[in-house]
Design a protein around this motif. Structure first.
Motif, PDB file in Angstrom:
ATOM      1  N   PHE A   1       0.929  14.975  -3.764  1.00  0.00           N
ATOM      2  CA  PHE A   1      -0.444  15.268  -3.327  1.00  0.00           C
ATOM      3  C   PHE A   1      -0.691  16.776  -3.328  1.00  0.00           C
ATOM      4  O   PHE A   1      -1.752  17.240  -3.688  1.00  0.00           O
ATOM      5  CB  PHE A   1      -0.674  14.693  -1.930  1.00  0.00           C
ATOM      6  CG  PHE A   1      -0.691  13.202  -1.894  1.00  0.00           C
ATOM      7  CD1 PHE A   1      -1.864  12.509  -2.120  1.00  0.00           C
ATOM      8  CD2 PHE A   1       0.477  12.490  -1.644  1.00  0.00           C
ATOM      9  CE1 PHE A   1      -1.883  11.123  -2.085  1.00  0.00           C
ATOM     10  CE2 PHE A   1       0.471  11.110  -1.611  1.00  0.00           C
ATOM     11  CZ  PHE A   1      -0.714  10.417  -1.834  1.00  0.00           C
TER      12      PHE A   1
ATOM     13  N   VAL B   1      -2.049   6.055   2.691  1.00  0.00           N
ATOM     14  CA  VAL B   1      -2.883   6.946   1.880  1.00  0.00           C
ATOM     15  C   VAL B   1      -3.658   6.205   0.799  1.00  0.00           C
ATOM     16  O   VAL B   1      -4.369   6.838   0.011  1.00  0.00           O
ATOM     17  CB  VAL B   1      -2.018   8.058   1.236  1.00  0.00           C
ATOM     18  CG1 VAL B   1      -1.451   8.976   2.298  1.00  0.00           C
ATOM     19  CG2 VAL B   1      -0.908   7.454   0.376  1.00  0.00           C
ATOM     20  N   SER B   2      -3.555   4.882   0.729  1.00  0.00           N
ATOM     21  CA  SER B   2      -4.304   4.129  -0.285  1.00  0.00           C
ATOM     22  C   SER B   2      -4.831   2.839   0.330  1.00  0.00           C
ATOM     23  O   SER B   2      -4.355   2.374   1.364  1.00  0.00           O
ATOM     24  CB  SER B   2      -3.410   3.813  -1.491  1.00  0.00           C
ATOM     25  OG  SER B   2      -2.409   2.872  -1.133  1.00  0.00           O
ATOM     26  N   SER B   3      -5.845   2.261  -0.348  1.00  0.00           N
ATOM     27  CA  SER B   3      -6.467   0.998   0.084  1.00  0.00           C
ATOM     28  C   SER B   3      -6.922   1.054   1.536  1.00  0.00           C
ATOM     29  O   SER B   3      -6.831   0.072   2.282  1.00  0.00           O
ATOM     30  CB  SER B   3      -5.475  -0.164  -0.107  1.00  0.00           C
ATOM     31  OG  SER B   3      -5.010  -0.228  -1.433  1.00  0.00           O
TER      32      SER B   3
ATOM     33  N   THR C   1       5.463   7.259  -1.002  1.00  0.00           N
ATOM     34  CA  THR C   1       5.067   8.203  -2.045  1.00  0.00           C
ATOM     35  C   THR C   1       5.425   9.612  -1.581  1.00  0.00           C
ATOM     36  O   THR C   1       5.296   9.931  -0.393  1.00  0.00           O
ATOM     37  CB  THR C   1       3.556   8.120  -2.304  1.00  0.00           C
ATOM     38  OG1 THR C   1       3.223   6.766  -2.593  1.00  0.00           O
ATOM     39  CG2 THR C   1       3.150   9.007  -3.471  1.00  0.00           C
TER      40      THR C   1
ATOM     41  N   VAL D   1       0.858  -1.192   0.000  1.00  0.00           N
ATOM     42  CA  VAL D   1       0.000   0.000   0.000  1.00  0.00           C
ATOM     43  C   VAL D   1       0.890   1.236   0.000  1.00  0.00           C
ATOM     44  O   VAL D   1       2.039   1.205   0.438  1.00  0.00           O
ATOM     45  CB  VAL D   1      -0.944   0.024   1.223  1.00  0.00           C
ATOM     46  CG1 VAL D   1      -1.900  -1.136   1.206  1.00  0.00           C
ATOM     47  CG2 VAL D   1      -0.149   0.047   2.510  1.00  0.00           C
ATOM     48  N   ASN D   2       0.326   2.333  -0.492  1.00  0.00           N
ATOM     49  CA  ASN D   2       1.070   3.596  -0.558  1.00  0.00           C
ATOM     50  C   ASN D   2       1.048   4.302   0.797  1.00  0.00           C
ATOM     51  O   ASN D   2       0.012   4.382   1.452  1.00  0.00           O
ATOM     52  CB  ASN D   2       0.469   4.518  -1.611  1.00  0.00           C
ATOM     53  CG  ASN D   2       0.609   3.966  -3.013  1.00  0.00           C
ATOM     54  OD1 ASN D   2       1.532   3.203  -3.285  1.00  0.00           O
ATOM     55  ND2 ASN D   2      -0.296   4.350  -3.897  1.00  0.00           N
TER      56      ASN D   2
ATOM     57  N   GLN E   1      -6.819  12.884   2.021  1.00  0.00           N
ATOM     58  CA  GLN E   1      -7.419  11.572   1.804  1.00  0.00           C
ATOM     59  C   GLN E   1      -6.975  10.547   2.836  1.00  0.00           C
ATOM     60  O   GLN E   1      -7.594   9.482   2.972  1.00  0.00           O
ATOM     61  CB  GLN E   1      -7.059  11.071   0.408  1.00  0.00           C
ATOM     62  CG  GLN E   1      -5.586  10.692   0.237  1.00  0.00           C
ATOM     63  CD  GLN E   1      -5.253  10.374  -1.201  1.00  0.00           C
ATOM     64  OE1 GLN E   1      -5.367  11.222  -2.072  1.00  0.00           O
ATOM     65  NE2 GLN E   1      -4.865   9.129  -1.448  1.00  0.00           N
ATOM     66  N   ALA E   2      -5.926  10.841   3.600  1.00  0.00           N
ATOM     67  CA  ALA E   2      -5.463   9.895   4.603  1.00  0.00           C
ATOM     68  C   ALA E   2      -6.305   9.934   5.869  1.00  0.00           C
ATOM     69  O   ALA E   2      -6.196   9.040   6.709  1.00  0.00           O
ATOM     70  CB  ALA E   2      -4.001  10.180   4.956  1.00  0.00           C
TER      71      ALA E   2
END
Length: 410
Positions: free
Chosen positions: A404, A382-384, A399, A61-62, A333-334
């Motif tokens: 961002f 920050v993803s999934s 990342t 994941v990022n 988004q986190a």
């Protein structure tokens, strides 16, 4: 007899139990024999054996590494704009309106003529006052001449002292009459000047409340003829709670912001704007908190050369309480929500995921300010996010935070 029946019942139950156990044993032996006899043993072993597979690799994941950057911290308030100068125009002498010299809504300069009141009664009063002045001057000349004569006569012993004293008194009264007459002339001239009502300040004028030919009164309780409000500069007035005031004072003291000539930077955005596009400075904080509301009044001043800002306009103000303070920033988004709580998922050095509660601040360059809960260097997922859970292990794919920031700006 009852005891005999009870014993017989117990013996019968034991026989039934032994018979059932024996029958089960026979059936089991028969099944095993049949399996072995018919060659079905390999299939039975295959069916009961559990499949063996290797452990799945941790998902990738990022993550971003939370950074600390110098950021100006702000508080936000709602308020309204007010004119620096707001004047209600009233007549200082009564009379009939002769002329209106402005167009409603225009910008007028200080000293511009706005209204003219019929000056003829005041011209006549001034002429009478000037005539009276000349009269008392003549009487004073005569009194001074008589005083000189009486002094000479007194020196020669031809008049008594009382006669001289009378002449002195008359001369003094004449001089006082001249002063009174001059004051009457000045008053009459001033009233004549007041027949021309002029703009006391530069600003935008309202409409005229009276028309030509109307008879108007004078004084503080008289009718307002029009109003003028200045536009540049312009004030913004707001109220802060006691908690906000304490945060402001402590923050500005800690960062030395209050020592910079008390010019605390602020910015305002209007109801149709997305950014705080109008910079200004604080020029006044009240000296006490209102007991009824628990708030304290503040005021900022803004340059308004384009006259976009108008008195009475609503706005949102942000006030700097710290400049270039180290601040943790992460992508919006986190951040996750659990009812009223905010949290992020953080991966430790071994890739184990933990949920971390955070306190959010404002936004800076498209990133979210974290006031509490994170430190610079924390790995934030920050993803999934929908696949993440407490205690699971991941493979972090780092990342850049700037990506961002740039994506938000675009």
């Amino acid at each position: 007899m009852a005891a005999l029946n009870k014993g017989t019942s117990i013996m019968t139950n034991r026989k039934k139990l032994l018979t059932g156990v024996s029958l089960a044993a026979v059936l089991t032996a028969g099944l095993l024999y049949a399996t072995d006899f018919l060659g079905l043993q390999p299939f039975a072993e295959t069916a009961t054996a559990a499949p063996t597979t290797g452990e799945a690799a941790p998902p990738t994941v990022n993550v971003i590494v939370a950074e600390s950057r110098p950021v100006t911290h702000w508080q936000e308030f709602t308020g309204r704009f007010e004119a620096v100068d707001e004047v209600a125009i009233r007549a200082r002498v009564e009379g009939q309106i002769d002329a209106v010299h402005f167009t409603p809504g225009q910008i007028v300069q200080k000293g511009d003529l706005l209204f003219t009141i019929d000056p003829r009664p005041f011209e006549a009063t001034l002429a009478g006052a000037e005539a009276r002045l000349e009269e008392v001057r003549a009487a004073a000349y005569l009194a001074e001449t008589e005083l000189k004569r009486q002094r000479q006569l007194r020196e020669n012993g031809h008049v008594s002292q009382s006669v001289l004293d009378q002449a002195i008194q008359e001369a003094q009264a004449a001089r006082a009459s001249i002063a009174a007459a001059k004051a009457a002339v000045d008053s009459a001239r001033l009233n004549l000047e007041f027949t021309e009502i002029k703009a006391p300040v530069t600003g935008r004028i309202s409409d005229d409340a009276v028309n030509v030919g109307n008879l108007i009164a004078a004084g503080a309780n008289s009718e307002v003829l029009t109003t003028i409000v200045s536009l540049d500069p312009i004030h913004f007035v707001f109220d802060a709670s006691e908690q906000q005031y304490l945060e402001y004072v402590r923050g500005t003291i800690a960062t030395g912001l209050r020592d910079k000539d008390s010019r605390i930077p602020v910015a305002v955005r209007l109801i149709d704007e997305d950014s705080f596009a109008h910079p200004g400075t604080i020029d006044f904080i009240d000296n006490r908190i209102d007991r009824a509301t628990g708030t304290i009044r503040g005021r900022a001043v803004f340059i308004n050369g384009d006259e976009v800002l108008a008195p009475g306009m609503f706005g949102r103000l942000r006030l700097a309480i710290a400049e270039n303070a180290p601040t943790v920033l992460i992508p919006e988004q986190a951040v996750g929500s659990d009812q009223t709580l905010k949290f992020v998922w953080v991966a430790d050095a071994e890739g184990v995921v933990h949920r971390r509660r955070v306190t959010l601040g404002g936004r800076e360059d498209g990133l979210r300010i974290i006031e509490k809960g994170l430190e610079a260097g924390d790995q934030v997922i920050v993803s999934s996010l929908h696949m993440i859970g407490e205690g699971m292990t991941i493979t972090p794919n780092k990342t850049a935070l700037d990506s961002f920031e740039l994506a938000t700006a675009e």
